[in-house]
Motif scaffolding. Sequence first.
Motif, PDB file in Angstrom:
ATOM      1  N   THR A 115     100.452  64.583  89.498  1.00 58.98           N
ATOM      2  CA  THR A 115     101.705  64.171  88.878  1.00 58.98           C
ATOM      3  C   THR A 115     101.540  62.805  88.240  1.00 58.98           C
ATOM      4  OG1 THR A 115     102.939  65.378  90.577  1.00 58.98           O
ATOM      5  CG2 THR A 115     104.155  63.738  89.283  1.00 58.98           C
ATOM      6  N   GLU A 116     101.974  62.672  86.992  1.00 58.78           N
ATOM      7  CA  GLU A 116     101.873  61.391  86.300  1.00 58.78           C
ATOM      8  C   GLU A 116     102.930  60.437  86.849  1.00 58.78           C
ATOM      9  OE1 GLU A 116     101.281  59.682  81.750  1.00 58.78           O
ATOM     10  OE2 GLU A 116     101.488  61.841  82.121  1.00 58.78           O
ATOM     11  N   ILE A 117     102.522  59.215  87.151  1.00 55.84           N
ATOM     12  CA  ILE A 117     103.415  58.204  87.718  1.00 55.84           C
ATOM     13  C   ILE A 117     103.339  56.929  86.877  1.00 55.84           C
ATOM     14  CG2 ILE A 117     103.277  59.123  90.065  1.00 55.84           C
ATOM     15  CD1 ILE A 117     101.179  57.005  90.725  1.00 55.84           C
ATOM     16  N   LEU A 118     104.214  55.978  87.161  1.00 56.75           N
ATOM     17  CA  LEU A 118     104.288  54.709  86.426  1.00 56.75           C
ATOM     18  C   LEU A 118     104.451  54.955  84.931  1.00 56.75           C
ATOM     19  CD1 LEU A 118     101.489  52.631  88.245  1.00 56.75           C
ATOM     20  CD2 LEU A 118     103.886  52.920  88.888  1.00 56.75           C
ATOM     21  N   THR A 119     105.240  55.960  84.591  1.00 60.10           N
ATOM     22  CA  THR A 119     105.392  56.372  83.192  1.00 60.10           C
ATOM     23  C   THR A 119     106.213  55.386  82.366  1.00 60.10           C
ATOM     24  OG1 THR A 119     107.281  57.747  83.881  1.00 60.10           O
ATOM     25  CG2 THR A 119     105.128  58.821  83.717  1.00 60.10           C
ATOM     26  N   ASN A 120     106.852  54.405  83.000  1.00 64.10           N
ATOM     27  CA  ASN A 120     107.634  53.407  82.255  1.00 64.10           C
ATOM     28  C   ASN A 120     106.753  52.341  81.617  1.00 64.10           C
ATOM     29  OD1 ASN A 120     110.021  54.671  82.997  1.00 64.10           O
ATOM     30  ND2 ASN A 120     110.295  53.403  84.814  1.00 64.10           N
ATOM     31  N   TYR A 121     105.449  52.383  81.943  1.00 64.57           N
ATOM     32  CA  TYR A 121     104.550  51.340  81.462  1.00 64.57           C
ATOM     33  C   TYR A 121     103.420  51.949  80.641  1.00 64.57           C
ATOM     34  CZ  TYR A 121     107.066  48.673  84.980  1.00 64.57           C
ATOM     35  OH  TYR A 121     108.059  48.077  85.707  1.00 64.57           O
ATOM     36  N   GLN A 122     103.002  51.220  79.617  1.00 64.66           N
ATOM     37  CA  GLN A 122     101.946  51.693  78.727  1.00 64.66           C
ATOM     38  C   GLN A 122     100.608  51.037  79.056  1.00 64.66           C
ATOM     39  OE1 GLN A 122     103.406  50.608  74.855  1.00 64.66           O
ATOM     40  NE2 GLN A 122     104.857  52.320  74.733  1.00 64.66           N
ATOM     41  N   LYS A 143      97.625  45.778  85.470  1.00 60.69           N
ATOM     42  CA  LYS A 143      98.000  45.180  84.187  1.00 60.69           C
ATOM     43  C   LYS A 143      98.584  46.262  83.294  1.00 60.69           C
ATOM     44  CE  LYS A 143      94.751  43.862  81.072  1.00 60.69           C
ATOM     45  NZ  LYS A 143      93.681  43.016  80.469  1.00 60.69           N
ATOM     46  N   PHE A 144      99.624  45.943  82.521  1.00 59.18           N
ATOM     47  CA  PHE A 144     100.169  46.893  81.552  1.00 59.18           C
ATOM     48  C   PHE A 144     100.381  46.194  80.220  1.00 59.18           C
ATOM     49  CE2 PHE A 144     103.952  44.813  83.091  1.00 59.18           C
ATOM     50  CZ  PHE A 144     104.831  44.812  82.019  1.00 59.18           C
ATOM     51  N   GLU A 145     100.558  46.998  79.178  1.00 65.55           N
ATOM     52  CA  GLU A 145     100.704  46.468  77.830  1.00 65.55           C
ATOM     53  C   GLU A 145     102.055  46.863  77.251  1.00 65.55           C
ATOM     54  OE1 GLU A 145      98.276  46.453  73.533  1.00 65.55           O
ATOM     55  OE2 GLU A 145      97.646  47.752  75.191  1.00 65.55           O
ATOM     56  N   GLN A 146     102.640  45.923  76.513  1.00 68.55           N
ATOM     57  CA  GLN A 146     103.905  46.197  75.828  1.00 68.55           C
ATOM     58  C   GLN A 146     103.961  45.347  74.557  1.00 68.55           C
ATOM     59  OE1 GLN A 146     107.518  46.115  78.262  1.00 68.55           O
ATOM     60  NE2 GLN A 146     108.620  45.137  76.559  1.00 68.55           N
ATOM     61  N   ASP A 147     104.028  46.028  73.422  1.00 67.17           N
ATOM     62  CA  ASP A 147     104.105  45.344  72.121  1.00 67.17           C
ATOM     63  C   ASP A 147     102.971  44.340  71.942  1.00 67.17           C
ATOM     64  OD1 ASP A 147     106.482  46.736  71.562  1.00 67.17           O
ATOM     65  OD2 ASP A 147     107.680  45.200  72.580  1.00 67.17           O
ATOM     66  N   GLY A 148     101.774  44.729  72.364  1.00 64.72           N
ATOM     67  CA  GLY A 148     100.609  43.885  72.164  1.00 64.72           C
ATOM     68  C   GLY A 148     100.463  42.751  73.156  1.00 64.72           C
ATOM     69  N   LYS A 149     101.351  42.658  74.129  1.00 63.70           N
ATOM     70  CA  LYS A 149     101.289  41.631  75.163  1.00 63.70           C
ATOM     71  C   LYS A 149     101.075  42.291  76.526  1.00 63.70           C
ATOM     72  CE  LYS A 149     102.195  38.177  72.344  1.00 63.70           C
ATOM     73  NZ  LYS A 149     101.215  37.111  72.052  1.00 63.70           N
ATOM     74  N   TYR A 165     101.941  37.757  77.698  1.00 59.00           N
ATOM     75  CA  TYR A 165     100.668  37.043  77.658  1.00 59.00           C
ATOM     76  C   TYR A 165      99.660  37.782  76.778  1.00 59.00           C
ATOM     77  CZ  TYR A 165     102.938  34.550  81.364  1.00 59.00           C
ATOM     78  OH  TYR A 165     103.859  33.809  82.079  1.00 59.00           O
ATOM     79  N   ASP A 166      98.787  36.999  76.129  1.00 61.09           N
ATOM     80  CA  ASP A 166      97.785  37.587  75.236  1.00 61.09           C
ATOM     81  C   ASP A 166      96.716  38.338  76.013  1.00 61.09           C
ATOM     82  OD1 ASP A 166      99.145  36.355  73.119  1.00 61.09           O
ATOM     83  OD2 ASP A 166      97.953  34.522  73.305  1.00 61.09           O
ATOM     84  N   ASP A 167      96.479  37.918  77.236  1.00 59.85           N
ATOM     85  CA  ASP A 167      95.533  38.625  78.093  1.00 59.85           C
ATOM     86  C   ASP A 167      95.748  38.182  79.529  1.00 59.85           C
ATOM     87  OD1 ASP A 167      93.569  40.386  78.807  1.00 59.85           O
ATOM     88  OD2 ASP A 167      91.908  39.301  77.874  1.00 59.85           O
ATOM     89  N   ILE A 168      95.358  39.051  80.461  1.00 62.54           N
ATOM     90  CA  ILE A 168      95.389  38.745  81.891  1.00 62.54           C
ATOM     91  C   ILE A 168      94.110  39.310  82.494  1.00 62.54           C
ATOM     92  CG2 ILE A 168      96.589  39.061  84.093  1.00 62.54           C
ATOM     93  CD1 ILE A 168      99.166  39.522  82.543  1.00 62.54           C
ATOM     94  N   TYR A 169      93.387  38.502  83.258  1.00 57.96           N
ATOM     95  CA  TYR A 169      92.141  38.967  83.866  1.00 57.96           C
ATOM     96  C   TYR A 169      91.841  38.130  85.108  1.00 57.96           C
ATOM     97  CZ  TYR A 169      90.466  35.134  80.881  1.00 57.96           C
ATOM     98  OH  TYR A 169      90.309  33.922  80.253  1.00 57.96           O
TER      99      TYR A 169
END
Length: 504
Positions: A115-122, A143-149, A165-169
């Motif tokens: 089952t696919e989960i965390l579907t609210n995040y890209q 980590k998730f992405e939204q509008d390039g951030k 944020y531009d990146d997270i690591y």
Amino acid sequence: MSRGKRCDDEPKLNIKKVIATMVAIVVVIMVVISIKNLLFNMPKTKDVSIIETYFPAYTNEKWGVIDNNGQTVIDMIYDEMVIIPDKNKDLFICTADIDYENETYRTKVVNKNGTEILTNYQNVQAIENANETDIWYENNILKFEQDGKYGLIDFSGKLILNAEYDDIYALEGISKNLIIEKSDLKGLVNTSMGEIIIQPEYTDITTVTDNYDNGYIVKKTDKFGIIGADAKLVLEPKYDEIKELASNGYYAVVQSGKTSLIDKDGQEILKTGFDTIEEINTDNITTKLNGLYGVITVDGTTVIANEYEDLKYVYGTYYIAKKDGKYGVISTTGDTQIDFIYAAMEYIKTADFIEAEKDNYKTDLINREFKVALEDVIVSELNLEDGYIRVRIGEEYRYYNFEFQEKKSQEILATSTLFLIKENGKYGYENKNGERVVDCIYDDAKEQNKFGYCAVQKDGLWGCLKSDGTVVVEPSINLSEYLYVDFIDTWYLNKDLNLNIYTK
């Protein structure tokens, strides 16, 4: 990673039956008590079949997931490795819709039911970290992405950090610390608290030591300063360099090419008598002068002259030293505790002993009192988690705890059902009671792994046994180029040990 009642319908009271019944009840109670006492006094063991652990799996050029019983959890249908952020949680990140030419893809997160989960995040991603010996994923953070951030969520989908944020690591080698980047500047978030502890105002961030409890070295433009673990500024960013050393309130800084020792208030403590500062332990400072190592105190007193090719702190007043190409142990009092006869030497802090290698590649294990506890052995396993050493002495393998008391494999491997034995140059297995379960017919064999499987070799080919000694895979697989051989059912461990992948 261990009940009824019955009625008698007879109209008349039968004394013999009553007495017999009472005796039977007493006997039953005694049996129950005996079993209960037996169970409470038995050593606790785990049922390896119910341990839920997951592994990436690869076969026929496709990726999926198996569990510790070798059962397929995620079908082998993916072109890229399925990421498992926590091997004990059924959360899997799969890469789909891959366009290799345009370098585009999407990720989807599924559970063990598919089952696919965390579907609210890209574009949800695990955050990889590594040090010199291990690779891992940050625990309970994604980590998730939204509008390039980018932002952060936990495994349940709870929002931890907005996508701005531009990146997270990961901060390399340091768990629970993530670098956040914004407009080419770096800050830091502590994932255990879910708080930003350093705002993105710096061009670089590292730790003072390999433990964030000692604070952070921050760089602003081309100057360095210190921020404490409590997020308070300790030293303004005004130094050309700050050495990554355990501080004890002291810091080794470089200004105009010259190293000096300062305190947390920026006051200079020492500036002469050395070229560089290599290590700080309480009030003792390991220095390097003209290419040789020595030790001075914070008041400048020499306690070990700069005459050694290498010098590493052990504990108390003792140091591992190298002289004329050989290693030994010396003290700040001037005494030699271990003669300079070893080709290599390392203090295993967690186990509290010294591992000293000889020119013949044999090893001496030396206790805290600098006495050789085990001589001329080959260390085949050092298990810091369970607190034991497995060594080869001659042609035999033996187990010891960290006090160097010899133990039977049954004592050390508490969750195992089979134990390796050797007879006439061949290997087999016995159970906890010392009863033969598998005859000694194999040329080589491994101890049972924590999931209940045993790797066995015959005529140069490897196979696998189950926890009861029955054959899962007849010896038929050539694994001669593998550094470590391990099986889970019909799957065997891939060559790349860092990835912990099983294949077949």
